[in-house]
Design a protein around this motif. Structure first.
Motif, PDB file in Angstrom:
ATOM      1  N   SER A   1      40.899   5.602  36.201  1.00 28.02           N
ATOM      2  CA  SER A   1      40.287   5.411  34.773  1.00 28.02           C
ATOM      3  C   SER A   1      39.117   4.122  35.054  1.00 28.02           C
ATOM      4  O   SER A   1      38.078   4.609  34.516  1.00 28.02           O
ATOM      5  N   ASP A   2      39.206   3.321  36.002  1.00 27.27           N
ATOM      6  CA  ASP A   2      38.039   2.396  36.120  1.00 27.27           C
ATOM      7  C   ASP A   2      36.801   3.120  36.987  1.00 27.27           C
ATOM      8  O   ASP A   2      35.756   2.807  36.770  1.00 27.27           O
ATOM      9  N   GLU A   3      37.338   4.106  37.957  1.00 25.21           N
ATOM     10  CA  GLU A   3      36.314   4.780  38.672  1.00 25.21           C
ATOM     11  C   GLU A   3      35.684   5.691  37.725  1.00 25.21           C
ATOM     12  O   GLU A   3      34.467   5.808  37.689  1.00 25.21           O
ATOM     13  N   LEU A   4      36.234   6.433  36.854  1.00 21.19           N
ATOM     14  CA  LEU A   4      35.924   7.632  36.090  1.00 21.19           C
ATOM     15  C   LEU A   4      34.661   6.951  35.110  1.00 21.19           C
ATOM     16  O   LEU A   4      33.629   7.532  35.165  1.00 21.19           O
ATOM     17  N   GLN A   5      35.009   5.647  34.441  1.00 26.03           N
ATOM     18  CA  GLN A   5      34.197   4.922  33.616  1.00 26.03           C
ATOM     19  C   GLN A   5      32.812   4.635  34.338  1.00 26.03           C
ATOM     20  O   GLN A   5      31.761   4.612  34.057  1.00 26.03           O
ATOM     21  N   SER A   6      33.091   3.891  35.722  1.00 19.54           N
ATOM     22  CA  SER A   6      32.047   3.613  36.525  1.00 19.54           C
ATOM     23  C   SER A   6      31.134   4.854  36.909  1.00 19.54           C
ATOM     24  O   SER A   6      29.639   4.936  36.689  1.00 19.54           O
ATOM     25  N   VAL A   7      31.917   5.980  37.255  1.00 21.18           N
ATOM     26  CA  VAL A   7      30.897   7.249  37.615  1.00 21.18           C
ATOM     27  C   VAL A   7      30.027   7.729  36.402  1.00 21.18           C
ATOM     28  O   VAL A   7      28.814   7.965  36.531  1.00 21.18           O
ATOM     29  N   ILE A   8      30.869   7.852  35.382  1.00 22.83           N
ATOM     30  CA  ILE A   8      30.001   8.233  33.970  1.00 22.83           C
ATOM     31  C   ILE A   8      29.082   7.109  33.594  1.00 22.83           C
ATOM     32  O   ILE A   8      27.807   7.772  33.216  1.00 22.83           O
ATOM     33  N   SER A   9      29.163   6.048  33.714  1.00 21.18           N
ATOM     34  CA  SER A   9      28.235   4.926  33.253  1.00 21.18           C
ATOM     35  C   SER A   9      26.898   5.168  34.089  1.00 21.18           C
ATOM     36  O   SER A   9      25.865   5.188  33.793  1.00 21.18           O
ATOM     37  N   HIS A  10      27.161   5.327  35.560  1.00 21.67           N
ATOM     38  CA  HIS A  10      26.092   5.750  36.602  1.00 21.67           C
ATOM     39  C   HIS A  10      25.149   6.921  36.199  1.00 21.67           C
ATOM     40  O   HIS A  10      23.941   6.990  36.196  1.00 21.67           O
ATOM     41  N   LEU A  11      25.969   7.796  35.698  1.00 28.72           N
ATOM     42  CA  LEU A  11      25.378   9.317  35.586  1.00 28.72           C
ATOM     43  C   LEU A  11      24.687   9.097  34.210  1.00 28.72           C
ATOM     44  O   LEU A  11      23.450   9.795  34.044  1.00 28.72           O
ATOM     45  N   LEU A  12      24.977   8.349  33.258  1.00 28.76           N
ATOM     46  CA  LEU A  12      24.303   8.313  32.045  1.00 28.76           C
ATOM     47  C   LEU A  12      23.003   7.251  32.202  1.00 28.76           C
ATOM     48  O   LEU A  12      21.863   7.716  31.679  1.00 28.76           O
ATOM     49  N   ARG A  13      22.990   6.331  33.145  1.00 25.33           N
ATOM     50  CA  ARG A  13      22.041   5.428  33.504  1.00 25.33           C
ATOM     51  C   ARG A  13      20.926   6.287  34.029  1.00 25.33           C
ATOM     52  O   ARG A  13      19.653   6.268  33.865  1.00 25.33           O
ATOM     53  N   VAL A  14      21.244   7.071  35.173  1.00 17.64           N
ATOM     54  CA  VAL A  14      20.449   7.928  35.604  1.00 17.64           C
ATOM     55  C   VAL A  14      19.793   8.839  34.750  1.00 17.64           C
ATOM     56  O   VAL A  14      18.575   9.080  34.740  1.00 17.64           O
ATOM     57  N   ARG A  15      20.469   9.470  33.769  1.00 15.08           N
ATOM     58  CA  ARG A  15      19.964  10.495  32.922  1.00 15.08           C
ATOM     59  C   ARG A  15      19.007   9.819  31.957  1.00 15.08           C
ATOM     60  O   ARG A  15      17.827  10.264  31.528  1.00 15.08           O
ATOM     61  N   ALA A  16      19.001   8.408  31.611  1.00 14.87           N
ATOM     62  CA  ALA A  16      18.218   7.750  30.964  1.00 14.87           C
ATOM     63  C   ALA A  16      17.001   7.425  31.525  1.00 14.87           C
ATOM     64  O   ALA A  16      15.849   7.626  30.881  1.00 14.87           O
ATOM     65  N   ARG A  17      17.088   7.262  32.905  1.00 18.85           N
ATOM     66  CA  ARG A  17      15.750   6.978  33.638  1.00 18.85           C
ATOM     67  C   ARG A  17      15.074   8.337  33.771  1.00 18.85           C
ATOM     68  O   ARG A  17      13.860   8.356  33.620  1.00 18.85           O
ATOM     69  N   VAL A  18      15.674   9.535  34.001  1.00 19.48           N
ATOM     70  CA  VAL A  18      15.123  10.628  34.145  1.00 19.48           C
ATOM     71  C   VAL A  18      14.433  11.102  32.806  1.00 19.48           C
ATOM     72  O   VAL A  18      13.169  11.618  32.713  1.00 19.48           O
ATOM     73  N   ALA A  19      15.042  10.856  31.785  1.00 22.76           N
ATOM     74  CA  ALA A  19      14.552  11.069  30.420  1.00 22.76           C
ATOM     75  C   ALA A  19      13.243  10.389  30.132  1.00 22.76           C
ATOM     76  O   ALA A  19      12.415  10.725  29.480  1.00 22.76           O
ATOM     77  N   ASP A  20      13.312   9.185  30.528  1.00 22.03           N
ATOM     78  CA  ASP A  20      11.844   8.395  30.432  1.00 22.03           C
ATOM     79  C   ASP A  20      10.884   8.884  31.158  1.00 22.03           C
ATOM     80  O   ASP A  20       9.669   9.023  30.752  1.00 22.03           O
ATOM     81  N   ARG A  21      11.145   9.347  32.560  1.00 23.43           N
ATOM     82  CA  ARG A  21       9.868   9.941  33.263  1.00 23.43           C
ATOM     83  C   ARG A  21       9.699  11.186  32.789  1.00 23.43           C
ATOM     84  O   ARG A  21       8.495  11.543  32.816  1.00 23.43           O
ATOM     85  N   LEU A  22      10.669  12.035  32.320  1.00 20.01           N
ATOM     86  CA  LEU A  22      10.304  13.366  31.926  1.00 20.01           C
ATOM     87  C   LEU A  22       9.189  12.991  30.751  1.00 20.01           C
ATOM     88  O   LEU A  22       8.645  13.961  30.482  1.00 20.01           O
ATOM     89  N   TYR A  23       9.737  12.157  29.798  1.00 22.04           N
ATOM     90  CA  TYR A  23       8.821  12.094  28.586  1.00 22.04           C
ATOM     91  C   TYR A  23       7.357  12.024  28.943  1.00 22.04           C
ATOM     92  O   TYR A  23       6.446  12.492  28.211  1.00 22.04           O
ATOM     93  N   GLY A  24       7.170  10.891  29.867  1.00 21.76           N
ATOM     94  CA  GLY A  24       6.015  10.510  30.263  1.00 21.76           C
ATOM     95  C   GLY A  24       5.096  11.854  30.884  1.00 21.76           C
ATOM     96  O   GLY A  24       3.925  11.992  30.467  1.00 21.76           O
ATOM     97  N   VAL A  25       5.903  12.361  31.798  1.00 22.94           N
ATOM     98  CA  VAL A  25       5.276  13.768  32.301  1.00 22.94           C
ATOM     99  C   VAL A  25       4.928  14.683  31.262  1.00 22.94           C
ATOM    100  O   VAL A  25       3.638  15.281  31.209  1.00 22.94           O
TER     101      VAL A  25
END
Length: 450
Positions: A227-251
């Motif tokens: 459960s700790d690892e699942l939470q960590s992996v999904i947290s990283h995935l959501l952070r990556v997605r937020a960064r991609v969204a920021d850059r995609l919005y700019g493009v």
């Protein structure tokens, strides 16, 4: 009085909840047994029978969200959001149609319901609520919990929570859950009358059990790590997605500059003007489409967030098991201590240092009558302790059995939901790229006609 030394076979070591293998019966069989047990227990166990409460035959929706102003417990003015819950009977027992019921609930009432379920069903991975405040957002998205887009996503999340509970083979039959959907007035009082707050385990006690339990079940330890690892992996995935969204919005928004330049250029050209103007229009449409695209993406992000919060629900089951194991070990230790005291009194030998032993040396030995009385009291306490230990062991085995049944159900649900969410997200990305190709294809045709 002479007493034989205790039977070595009865010497208790710190006990452990005996691990149970994966139940042979399938999920449907177990759910059927639980449903049958609920029907037998009736209202005494705060459950509703299938005759008057079949949630599988009721449609549930959270159809509206409304901003309201009122006073809180401290008599201070506050603004909050209320959600309209609608339930409609699809098939009634007597074959007659039932009108739609509706009532309003605050987010705090959803929290109260879930806290109650956590206490009364500690072996169940209770579905989580959607976030109270936005997390893992990209910079153009509002983190205000009163933002209309956020409120709408939370409305969907609250509806999903109710549907999760209603589709669970055990939780769906709980009386408090039924009243949550049907009784608007005095529902809080009804929940508080159950006394569930008094039965809730304290965080300090749970933390103490985590560090002091001597024989933890390896499977629950591994589940907690997962459960700790699942939470960590999904947290990283959501952070990556937020960064991609920021850059995609700019493009995408930068493409709006193409539209402006082509429009300005068209004003000074006669033969090329129409083609440049049309190409500029396609670029403007492309630039403005990103707002809807990223809003759709948030719904996929919310699906991932649900399992981010499910990780804590898994840990709650693990913590309860650790508490039960710790109580079992303490009971075994106390019983072993009493048996040793009884043996020392019977044989007149003292194996360990004790205040009682020092008192005896200073003030003399007990009379035979006093020793007999103490032995009798200890024997009664030993018998009582053995019964308690047996009861705790059976309770622990039952908890492990029920918990792993529900954990297996959760794993199947998790694999199915995350697979569907990831595939849908990939399909959306492919569709978005195809739209980008189409925009440039249209622009190419415009240039060709110049």
């Amino acid at each position: 009085m002479e007493q034989a030394p205790p039977d070595p076979e009865r010497q208790l070591k710190p006990a452990t909840l005996e691990p149970l293998g994966r139940p042979d019966a399938g999920l449907e069989a177990v759910a059927g047994e639980e449903a049958e047990r609920a029907r037998e227990e009736g209202s005494e166990a705060d459950t509703m029978t299938e005759n008057n409460f079949g949630l599988k035959k009721i449609e549930i929706s959270v159809s509206e969200a409304e901003k309201r102003t009122g006073r809180n417990a401290m008599n201070m003015q506050e603004t909050y959001t209320a959600y309209l819950i609608e339930t409609r009977s699809v098939e009634h027992a007597d074959g007659q149609s039932v009108l739609t019921d509706s009532l309003w609930r605050r987010y705090s009432e959803f929290e109260l319901l879930r806290n109650y379920l956590l206490v009364y069903y500690p072996h169940i991975v209770v579905p989580p609520l959607p976030e109270k405040r936005a997390e893992f957002v990209w910079h153009k998205l509002s983190a205000d919990n009163m933002d209309p887009d956020f409120v709408e996503r939370r409305r969907i999340g609250l509806e999903n929570f109710l549907l999760r509970v209603a589709s669970h083979p055990i939780l769906c039959r709980d009386k408090i859950f039924y009243l949550f959907l049907t009784q608007e007035g005095n529902w809080k009082e009804t929940v508080n009358e159950t006394g569930f707050q008094l039965k809730a385990d304290s965080r300090l006690k749970a933390l103490n059990a985590t560090f002091r339990v001597k024989n933890p079940d390896k499977r629950f330890t591994e589940l907690k790590h997962y459960s700790d690892e699942l939470q960590s992996v999904i947290s990283h995935l959501l952070r990556v997605r937020a960064r991609v969204a920021d850059r995609l919005y700019g493009v995408y928004k930068v493409h709006g500059n193409y539209g402006r330049v082509f429009s300005e250029w068209s004003a000074i050209e006669k033969e090329m003007g129409d083609g440049l103007q049309s190409a500029g229009h396609h670029m403007d449409v492309y630039a403005s489409s990103i707002d809807d695209i990223l809003e759709d993406e948030e719904h996929y992000a919310d699906q991932l967030k649900e399992y981010l919060f499910y990780a804590e629900a898994l840990r709650a089951v693990c913590r309860k098991h650790e508490l039960m194991q710790y109580d079992l070990e303490m009971a075994a230790q106390d019983l072993a201590s009493k048996k040793q005291q009884c043996e020392e009194l019977a044989t007149g030998t003292v194996r360990t240092f004790s205040l009682k032993g020092m008192t005896t040396k200073l003030f003399g030995q007990e009379t035979p009558e006093q020793r007999e009385a103490r032995i009798k009291v200890l024997e009664e306490q030993i018998n009582e302790g053995e019964q308690q230990l047996k009861s705790k062991n059976l309770e622990g085995r039952e908890f492990v059995k029920n918990a792993w049944t529900d954990i297996e159900r959760f794993k199947e649900q998790k694999n199915r939901d995350l697979k569907e969410a990831l595939i849908s997200y990939a399909v959306m990305q492919i569709s978005m790229c195809k739209k980008g190709i189409q925009v440039w294809t249209n622009a190419k045709e415009c240039f060709s006609k110049m």
